[in-house]
Design an enzyme around this catalytic site. Structure first.
Site, mmCIF file in Angstrom:
data_model
loop_
_atom_site.group_PDB
_atom_site.id
_atom_site.type_symbol
_atom_site.label_atom_id
_atom_site.label_comp_id
_atom_site.label_asym_id
_atom_site.label_seq_id
_atom_site.Cartn_x
_atom_site.Cartn_y
_atom_site.Cartn_z
ATOM 1 N N SER A 1 -6.300 6.580 4.075
ATOM 2 C CA SER A 1 -5.767 5.220 3.948
ATOM 3 C C SER A 1 -6.253 4.406 5.129
ATOM 4 C CB SER A 1 -4.245 5.225 3.891
ATOM 5 O OG SER A 1 -3.723 5.768 5.076
ATOM 6 N N THR B 1 -0.243 -3.279 11.290
ATOM 7 C CA THR B 1 -1.187 -3.339 10.161
ATOM 8 C C THR B 1 -0.507 -3.984 9.060
ATOM 9 O OG1 THR B 1 -2.279 -1.333 10.444
ATOM 10 C CG2 THR B 1 -2.367 -2.209 8.278
ATOM 11 N N ASN C 1 -0.243 10.812 6.744
ATOM 12 C CA ASN C 1 -1.489 10.351 7.349
ATOM 13 C C ASN C 1 -2.570 11.411 7.425
ATOM 14 O OD1 ASN C 1 -1.119 7.482 8.073
ATOM 15 N ND2 ASN C 1 0.709 8.316 9.057
ATOM 16 N N THR D 1 0.872 -1.183 0.000
ATOM 17 C CA THR D 1 0.000 0.000 0.000
ATOM 18 C C THR D 1 0.908 1.232 0.000
ATOM 19 O OG1 THR D 1 -0.237 -0.204 2.408
ATOM 20 C CG2 THR D 1 -1.999 -1.117 1.056
ATOM 21 N N GLU E 1 5.800 4.532 7.649
ATOM 22 C CA GLU E 1 5.438 5.806 7.010
ATOM 23 C C GLU E 1 6.164 7.002 7.613
ATOM 24 O OE1 GLU E 1 1.231 5.953 7.370
ATOM 25 O OE2 GLU E 1 0.884 4.724 5.590
ATOM 26 N N LYS F 1 3.429 -6.909 4.030
ATOM 27 C CA LYS F 1 3.172 -5.511 3.697
ATOM 28 C C LYS F 1 2.742 -4.803 4.971
ATOM 29 C CE LYS F 1 -0.071 -3.357 3.383
ATOM 30 N NZ LYS F 1 -0.954 -2.532 4.314
#
Lengths: 388, 388
Positions: free
Chosen positions: A388, A184, A383, A146, A264, A173
């Protein structure tokens, strides 16, 4: 070094058109046997996505023939229609492979609260089945990404007592919402070792407890986390439980490090080790409390060895310790000694990406390490700017 | 509208030179009686700062004559020398006021892990004592600011059964590390009502439980939090416990809103209300879990009504609810209905600073509201660029 490295597995990753970006978004991993054993762990989030609800049932008998995964949509909080859609993904996969839908594990990742575009998903399953290949593991790893910037794969090779070799491969992932009781993430692990479902299950729980469960990038737990382990027995190796668990733990640890390393917006990968704890649970609670402190995480981003923020986080836990006996080292510099001021904080070098925080609880002999990231402008940007 | 509004109190705020910025950094609040009653609540952080350890003892007999406060240094994690320094602050204050050191409450705020410059602190106490004034409350409110952009003050006026009026005044500081079981904050409350220490204590615990304890800006709990309530009895009013508690709660709620409204780098003030809960505790746990979600908080910063991040946070709790019965409204738009997709999320207007998230648990009749902030670039900047 991926899920098709072990014998008996084929995989594929294709572009089904679920993602607006046009990037690969549907993957298939198939176990051709001879064994079709499975174990899995799922998110402990009570708001579990439809594919998680489906897959819990699918693996409950210890058998699974295939895993179908999509990125571009989480199919979470999507009500009865969402569950029907997860069911349809399993049925379609079963149809094209000539297996039973009850033996198909389904995984989804992406935005919560939107229905999947089922026409694209089902056409994608056809395409993925047509593309299945003995070396398709890497393309599957790519198709489940993602906000990941790189695919994550890992491999372990071992041998049983008779010297017969076996391998364990994995793809993962996950880049945000990386948290406890799983990050996640979607992880598919395969092995050509011969192993009964009970042994797979015990090994998987042992391995995830000290790897994925201790990867806590941002304290947020997903609705979709799934780690599934398939065994084909195609190597004819029959490893002992301890050896197999050690190998599996190594694969999971490598994938967990890769998840944290690609989190991220992060600019530092932080290992928080609590030691001399009264129990492993105490050590984990203390390390996780520090990993969850936004003030600590922003300080590391700013390359500020602000150990007061470590102690203030430790102080919120109920672990066994005396506040006047706590010591903290950051990258080897003992900045806090017995609850007070230690070595000069300006000696700490926070330029490297890797950071090690060591917390001495002076309460016993147990320890645990939590992996986390710093809190950066890029985290906030990624974010806040994108759903997302 | 401050701590010198009630009769019987004097206060001052001066520049002692503790802060490098040259801004005011030392405050004194004195109760001239006739009553000298006190109650206080402190951080539940087990790593408690030296002034907290001192002040817990000082208030334990229900009497306090004065509060001395400094900004520019937390005097936390400073070992035996730090405790001696807190003691010295109390002794110096007692000397200049002609009272007992055991009746002086000490509060500090600033960077953890550095010793206070005691020469400057002690000279500052002299200066503050010389500056004590009947209208000095505002200057005290200014002198306790750290990264606060505005001083925080509040006032309540009530009357007892005989019609005699009394007032409750308060000052507060705190802008980061705002968390549970108190925000990082110092609060001084004064009243000229006649009230025994036991009544003060019960009223203060009731009031803080539903106000400061539910202000959770960034999930980080300080080592220095202190809320102290002094009563002089100078109004001769003798309010009932319920009326007094209601008035005190009003003052605390106003100060808590002002703390959240001035939180570091925030662009939204978010009220998270969980209702139809099986218990007040369940409601609080659910609302706090959402308030702690960095993903939710960054989404609000990005004006993205990402309700999936609300549900994924709710799902991490052990509160009583059925995931398929959860509903969520953001600023009045019912974006999630019974665990699934509700009204169009694009209808939600997140331009205003105030945001209301309402979570319907369908499990009972209790409710609770947690106040928090969004997670912004400025939060990361303020907490990474400056040691505090």
């Amino acid at each position: 070094m991926t899920v098709t490295a072990p014998k008996g597995f084929r995989a594929a990753g294709v572009t089904a058109g679920i993602k607006a970006s046009g990037k690969p978004d549907l993957a298939l991993v198939v176990n051709d046997g001879p064994e079709k054993n499975v174990a899995a762990v799922f998110t402990s989030n009570r708001v579990a996505a439809a594919p998680v609800r489906w897959s819990r049932q699918a693996v409950s008998d210890g058998r699974a023939d295939a895993v179908v995964l999509n990125s571009g949509g989480a199919n979470a909080c999507t009500g009865p229609q969402g569950f029907q859609n997860a069911h349809k993904m399993a049925e379609k996969t079963a149809d094209v492979l000539g297996i039973s839908a009850a033996d198909v594990v389904v995984c989804s990742t992406g935005l919560i609260g939107e229905q999947l575009p089922m026409d694209k998903v089902l056409t994608g399953v056809d395409a993925a089945a047509a593309a299945l290949a003995d070396d398709g593991g890497h393309s599957a790893a790519v198709a489940i990404m993602t906000t990941d910037t790189v695919p994550k794969e890992a491999l372990f090779t071992g041998a049983d007592a008779a010297g017969t070799t076996y391998t364990i491969g994995g793809i993962a992932k996950g880049a945000g919402m990386l948290a406890p009781g799983l990050a996640t993430m979607l992880v598919v692990l395969t092995t050509d070792a011969a192993a009964a479902p009970e042994m797979l299950d015990a090994a998987l729980r042992d391995a995830t407890r000290v790897t994925f469960d201790r990867a806590d990038s941002d304290g947020c737990m997903s609705t979709n986390d799934t780690v599934v382990l398939l065994s084909s027995g195609a190597s004819n190796a029959v490893p002992g439980a301890a050896d197999f668990t050690a190998g599996l733990t190594q694969v999971c640890a490598e994938l967990a490090r890769k998840l944290i390393g690609d989190a991220e917006g992060a600019s530092h990968d932080i290992a928080i080790r609590a030691f001399n704890a009264a129990s492993e649970s105490d050590a984990e609670v203390v390390a996780r409390a520090v990993a969850r402190s936004n003030l600590f995480k922003t300080a590391i981003f700013g390359k500020d060895p602000n150990w007061g923020r470590v102690l203030s986080a430790v102080g919120t836990t109920d672990a066994v310790f005396d506040p006047d006996e706590l010591s903290v080292a950051i990258n080897g510099v003992q900045v806090c000694q017995k609850g007070g001021i230690g070595e000069d904080r300006s000696l700490v070098d926070l330029e490297p990406r890797d950071v090690l925080v060591e917390i001495d609880l002076q309460a016993g002999e147990a320890e645990a390490t939590i992996l986390t990231n710093d809190l950066t402008h890029d985290y906030v940007h990624e974010n806040s700017a994108y759903s997302s």
